[in-house]
Write an enzyme that holds these catalytic residues in place. Structure first.
Site, PDB file in Angstrom:
ATOM      1  N   MET A  10       0.740  -1.296  -0.039  1.00 43.86           N
ATOM      2  CA  MET A  10      -0.032   0.184   0.058  1.00 43.86           C
ATOM      3  C   MET A  10       0.795   1.436   0.022  1.00 43.86           C
ATOM      4  SD  MET A  10      -2.736  -1.592   2.890  1.00 43.86           S
ATOM      5  CE  MET A  10      -1.267  -2.325   3.711  1.00 43.86           C
ATOM      6  N   GLN A  52     -11.007   2.646   0.739  1.00 45.66           N
ATOM      7  CA  GLN A  52     -10.859   4.125   1.104  1.00 45.66           C
ATOM      8  C   GLN A  52     -11.715   5.178   0.541  1.00 45.66           C
ATOM      9  OE1 GLN A  52      -6.807   4.534   0.027  1.00 45.66           O
ATOM     10  NE2 GLN A  52      -6.059   3.651   1.822  1.00 45.66           N
ATOM     11  N   THR A  83       2.245   1.564   5.956  1.00 50.92           N
ATOM     12  CA  THR A  83       1.247   2.744   5.117  1.00 50.92           C
ATOM     13  C   THR A  83       1.122   3.503   6.459  1.00 50.92           C
ATOM     14  OG1 THR A  83      -0.970   3.200   4.345  1.00 50.92           O
ATOM     15  CG2 THR A  83      -0.404   1.057   5.060  1.00 50.92           C
ATOM     16  N   ASN A  84       1.039   4.866   6.224  1.00 52.47           N
ATOM     17  CA  ASN A  84       0.502   5.683   7.209  1.00 52.47           C
ATOM     18  C   ASN A  84      -1.073   5.816   7.232  1.00 52.47           C
ATOM     19  OD1 ASN A  84       2.612   8.042   8.318  1.00 52.47           O
ATOM     20  ND2 ASN A  84       3.119   7.089   6.534  1.00 52.47           N
ATOM     21  N   THR A  85      -1.729   5.708   6.218  1.00 48.50           N
ATOM     22  CA  THR A  85      -3.034   6.154   6.000  1.00 48.50           C
ATOM     23  C   THR A  85      -3.897   5.075   6.659  1.00 48.50           C
ATOM     24  OG1 THR A  85      -2.913   7.466   3.915  1.00 48.50           O
ATOM     25  CG2 THR A  85      -4.982   6.272   4.407  1.00 48.50           C
ATOM     26  N   CYS A 197       3.295  10.049   4.465  1.00 52.35           N
ATOM     27  CA  CYS A 197       2.827   9.077   3.452  1.00 52.35           C
ATOM     28  C   CYS A 197       4.305   8.357   3.187  1.00 52.35           C
ATOM     29  CB  CYS A 197       2.262   9.821   2.354  1.00 52.35           C
ATOM     30  SG  CYS A 197       1.950   8.534   0.860  1.00 52.35           S
ATOM     31  N   THR A 198       4.360   6.927   3.209  1.00 53.44           N
ATOM     32  CA  THR A 198       5.349   6.369   3.003  1.00 53.44           C
ATOM     33  C   THR A 198       6.018   6.337   1.680  1.00 53.44           C
ATOM     34  OG1 THR A 198       3.896   4.310   2.377  1.00 53.44           O
ATOM     35  CG2 THR A 198       4.627   4.382   4.523  1.00 53.44           C
ATOM     36  N   GLU A 199       5.451   6.881   0.654  1.00 54.12           N
ATOM     37  CA  GLU A 199       5.871   7.457  -0.663  1.00 54.12           C
ATOM     38  C   GLU A 199       6.577   8.733  -0.782  1.00 54.12           C
ATOM     39  OE1 GLU A 199       3.147   3.920  -1.340  1.00 54.12           O
ATOM     40  OE2 GLU A 199       2.874   6.102  -0.623  1.00 54.12           O
TER      41      GLU A 199
END
Length: 231
Positions: A10, A52, A83-85, A197-199
């Site tokens: 994710m 989501q 993933t943060n979200t 956000c991990t990206e």
């Protein structure tokens, strides 16, 4: 070493970053041919993203809870949700397993506290920026006030994440937009900017920003490494 379970996919781009950083840290620490003992459940992000968008967080929580239970049964001794979200459904995951979920918000909060930061900007998906699950954890557990970009900026930040970064694209124009948003948040009193956000770290790597950049992925990996190496 202790086996770590990763709930990933994710997106898979950021999960690949987790995998690389975890193994690099173990090799640097233990030397030789050592690598991290990991179990990874990589979900189909299209399914999660659809949940989501529809607001069906219960179904998303059940999906990740089942994946977490599988990792526990396979031998994981703790979990990283990469993933943060999706930490919005952390409680659903925690209730499904008997092993700890190493929360990304705690990794970020501890780092901000150590840096003496009391007011931080938050960049992430619109879910992370607009909803209170991340903000309240930092506020209630670490006394950190969180501020976010304007509504218009949030929309573009979110678009870049899903349309570009989750597709492996890091475009100069998007990097400039993120850095301009950080400039404005500094003017509002932010002392640091959370890459929530991990990206995002992929986009801003090596950039000169107006504020110190607090990369949630790198901090979360650090907590995972501590777990793997604990006595």
């Amino acid at each position: 070493m202790h086996t770590l379970g990763i709930l990933g996919g994710m997106s898979w781009e950021s999960t690949a970053t987790y995998y690389g950083l975890l193994n690099q840290a173990i090799r640097d620490t233990r030397g030789g041919l050592h690598s991290a003992p990991l179990l990874i459940h990589s979900v189909d992000f299209a399914e999660v993203a659809a949940l989501q968008r529809s607001g069906d967080w219960q179904a998303a929580g059940e999906l990740l809870a089942n994946a977490a239970l599988g990792l526990q049964r396979a031998g994981a001794t703790a979990l990283l949700l990469a993933t943060n979200t999706m930490h919005k459904v952390a409680a659903a995951i925690e209730s499904a397993v008997d092993i700890p979920l190493l929360h990304i918000g705690d990794a970020v909060g501890q780092a901000l506290q150590a840096q003496g930061v009391s007011r931080a900007a938050l960049l992430g998906t619109r879910f992370t920026m607009q909803e209170d699950f991340y903000r309240l954890r930092l506020q209630e557990r670490f006394g950190i006030e969180v501020i976010t970009p304007s509504v218009a900026q949030m929309g573009e930040i979110d678009r870049v994440i899903f349309a570009e970064l989750c597709q492996g694209q890091c475009l100069p124009a998007s990097r400039d937009f993120y850095l301009a948003a950080v400039d404005e948040l500094k003017a509002q009193g932010a002392q640091a900017a959370i890459l929530g956000c991990t990206e995002i770290g992929m986009l801003l790597e090596g950039s000169h920003a107006a504020l110190p950049l607090v990369d949630s992925t790198e901090l979360h990996v650090g907590v995972g490494v501590e777990w793997v190496l604990r006595e």
